[in-house]
Scaffold this motif. Structure first.
Motif, PDB file in Angstrom:
ATOM      1  N   LEU A 136       0.695  -1.228  -0.137  1.00  0.00           N
ATOM      2  CA  LEU A 136      -0.040  -0.018   0.012  1.00  0.00           C
ATOM      3  C   LEU A 136       0.788   1.129  -0.175  1.00  0.00           C
ATOM      4  O   LEU A 136       0.583   2.513  -0.726  1.00  0.00           O
ATOM      5  N   ALA A 137       2.042   1.371   0.714  1.00  0.00           N
ATOM      6  CA  ALA A 137       2.805   2.409   0.785  1.00  0.00           C
ATOM      7  C   ALA A 137       3.424   2.519  -0.683  1.00  0.00           C
ATOM      8  O   ALA A 137       3.592   3.685  -1.118  1.00  0.00           O
ATOM      9  N   ALA A 138       3.972   1.604  -1.178  1.00  0.00           N
ATOM     10  CA  ALA A 138       4.554   1.350  -2.640  1.00  0.00           C
ATOM     11  C   ALA A 138       3.610   2.150  -3.640  1.00  0.00           C
ATOM     12  O   ALA A 138       3.672   2.835  -4.675  1.00  0.00           O
ATOM     13  N   ALA A 139       2.231   1.749  -3.311  1.00  0.00           N
ATOM     14  CA  ALA A 139       1.145   2.037  -4.535  1.00  0.00           C
ATOM     15  C   ALA A 139       0.828   3.390  -4.186  1.00  0.00           C
ATOM     16  O   ALA A 139       0.702   4.086  -5.288  1.00  0.00           O
ATOM     17  N   SER A 140       0.711   3.701  -3.116  1.00  0.00           N
ATOM     18  CA  SER A 140       0.445   5.392  -2.803  1.00  0.00           C
ATOM     19  C   SER A 140       1.534   6.202  -3.510  1.00  0.00           C
ATOM     20  O   SER A 140       1.093   7.033  -4.295  1.00  0.00           O
ATOM     21  N   ASP A 141       2.755   5.914  -3.386  1.00  0.00           N
ATOM     22  CA  ASP A 141       3.687   6.604  -3.883  1.00  0.00           C
ATOM     23  C   ASP A 141       3.957   6.394  -5.426  1.00  0.00           C
ATOM     24  O   ASP A 141       3.929   7.624  -5.922  1.00  0.00           O
ATOM     25  N   ALA A 142       3.547   5.226  -6.008  1.00  0.00           N
ATOM     26  CA  ALA A 142       3.649   5.167  -7.332  1.00  0.00           C
ATOM     27  C   ALA A 142       2.354   5.868  -7.946  1.00  0.00           C
ATOM     28  O   ALA A 142       2.519   6.293  -8.943  1.00  0.00           O
ATOM     29  N   PHE A 143       1.203   5.681  -7.684  1.00  0.00           N
ATOM     30  CA  PHE A 143       0.153   6.206  -7.997  1.00  0.00           C
ATOM     31  C   PHE A 143       0.372   7.934  -8.074  1.00  0.00           C
ATOM     32  O   PHE A 143      -0.209   8.607  -8.899  1.00  0.00           O
ATOM     33  N   ALA A 144       0.832   8.304  -6.904  1.00  0.00           N
ATOM     34  CA  ALA A 144       1.067   9.865  -6.853  1.00  0.00           C
ATOM     35  C   ALA A 144       1.937  10.389  -7.860  1.00  0.00           C
ATOM     36  O   ALA A 144       1.587  11.360  -8.323  1.00  0.00           O
ATOM     37  N   ARG A 145       3.100   9.475  -8.216  1.00  0.00           N
ATOM     38  CA  ARG A 145       3.947  10.119  -9.144  1.00  0.00           C
ATOM     39  C   ARG A 145       3.600   9.765 -10.503  1.00  0.00           C
ATOM     40  O   ARG A 145       3.646  10.717 -11.494  1.00  0.00           O
ATOM     41  N   GLU A 146       2.876   8.632 -11.076  1.00  0.00           N
ATOM     42  CA  GLU A 146       2.549   8.105 -12.137  1.00  0.00           C
ATOM     43  C   GLU A 146       1.179   8.096 -12.467  1.00  0.00           C
ATOM     44  O   GLU A 146       0.711   7.905 -13.758  1.00  0.00           O
ATOM     45  N   GLY A 147       0.315   8.233 -11.632  1.00  0.00           N
ATOM     46  CA  GLY A 147      -0.959   8.152 -11.953  1.00  0.00           C
ATOM     47  C   GLY A 147      -1.645   6.740 -11.735  1.00  0.00           C
ATOM     48  O   GLY A 147      -0.866   5.726 -11.490  1.00  0.00           O
ATOM     49  N   LEU A 148      -2.909   6.503 -11.921  1.00  0.00           N
ATOM     50  CA  LEU A 148      -3.464   5.121 -11.754  1.00  0.00           C
ATOM     51  C   LEU A 148      -3.069   4.027 -12.774  1.00  0.00           C
ATOM     52  O   LEU A 148      -3.313   2.891 -12.334  1.00  0.00           O
ATOM     53  N   ASN A 149      -2.328   4.354 -13.634  1.00  0.00           N
ATOM     54  CA  ASN A 149      -1.651   3.431 -14.570  1.00  0.00           C
ATOM     55  C   ASN A 149      -0.261   3.019 -14.273  1.00  0.00           C
ATOM     56  O   ASN A 149       0.545   2.447 -15.039  1.00  0.00           O
TER      57      ASN A 149
END
Length: 226
Positions: free
Chosen positions: A27-40
């Motif tokens: 969840l921490a990694a997903a929050s960071d990745a989605f914030a930087r790159e969007g939902l894709n």
């Protein structure tokens, strides 16, 4: 489902300590990745950042929408709470302004939140239900400001899509340069929404169907490849 209730995809049975650690890392990694790159954002990349195999990700979150739901639950709750508070604010104009400022603040440093607010993408029913409730509350916020006479009469709820779409581009362009400058644009827009000195607009507002089609078009252009 009440705003504070547990999402239907979440198990009530406690996880083993190592499984909970993996879930939290994902969840921490997903929050960071989605914030930087969007939902894709790449699910492989999220698993790698969390230090687990992709199979572990899928054991916890069988689909991308499941992961999106859990990663954005906090921000969705904040968005919903802001809409609820603004819909009954003592001063309807302040409620209108405060609602848009909170929404833009949630989007400002989070490309994934921009996607949720500005596009139609596949989402679990639990998330879609919250977004539908937020849309209903937004209509109430607009109606109250109209009744007060502070919001120009020709502004519709659908016109607020322009704020969201414009803000998403402004935030993406400036977050590493002048991270608070979006507030300047928002307050320029709020002045344009005031009833005083309003001039006739050259074209009618979009219908809800047109807004939905535009949001679907935006979502289809950023559909994930996984």
């Amino acid at each position: 489902m009440p705003p504070g209730s547990v999402s239907p995809n979440r198990s009530t049975r406690p996880l083993r300590r190592d499984a909970q650690r993996n879930r939290d890392a994902l969840l921490a990694a997903a929050s960071d990745a989605f914030a930087r790159e969007g939902l894709n954002a790449s699910l492989e990349g999220i698993a790698r950042q969390a230090g687990v195999a992709i199979g572990t990700l899928y054991r916890h979150f069988p689909t991308r929408p499941d992961l999106v739901q859990e990663a954005f639950e906090g921000k969705l709750q904040t968005w919903l709470a802001a809409a609820e508070a603004s819909a009954c604010a003592p001063d309807p104009w302040e409620g209108f302004c405060g609602y848009l400022e909170t929404l833009c603040d949630l989007q400002a440093d989070d490309s994934g939140m921009n996607d949720l607010a500005s596009m139609h993408v596949p989402l679990p029913d639990f998330v879609s239900g919250r977004l539908t409730r937020i849309r209903e509350l937004t209509q109430t916020i607009v109606d109250r400001a109209h009744q007060q006479g502070t919001l120009r009469a020709d502004v519709t709820r659908q016109d607020l899509a322009f704020v969201i779409w414009a803000h998403s581009r402004i935030a993406a362009a400036t977050r590493d340069v002048a991270p608070d400058v979006w507030r300047r644009h928002l307050h320029l827009m709020l002045d344009a929404f005031r009833a005083g000195n309003a001039h006739p607009l050259p074209v009618p507002p979009m219908s809800q169907d047109q807004v939905d089609r535009a949001m679907t078009n935006l979502g289809s252009t950023s559909a994930p490849t996984e």
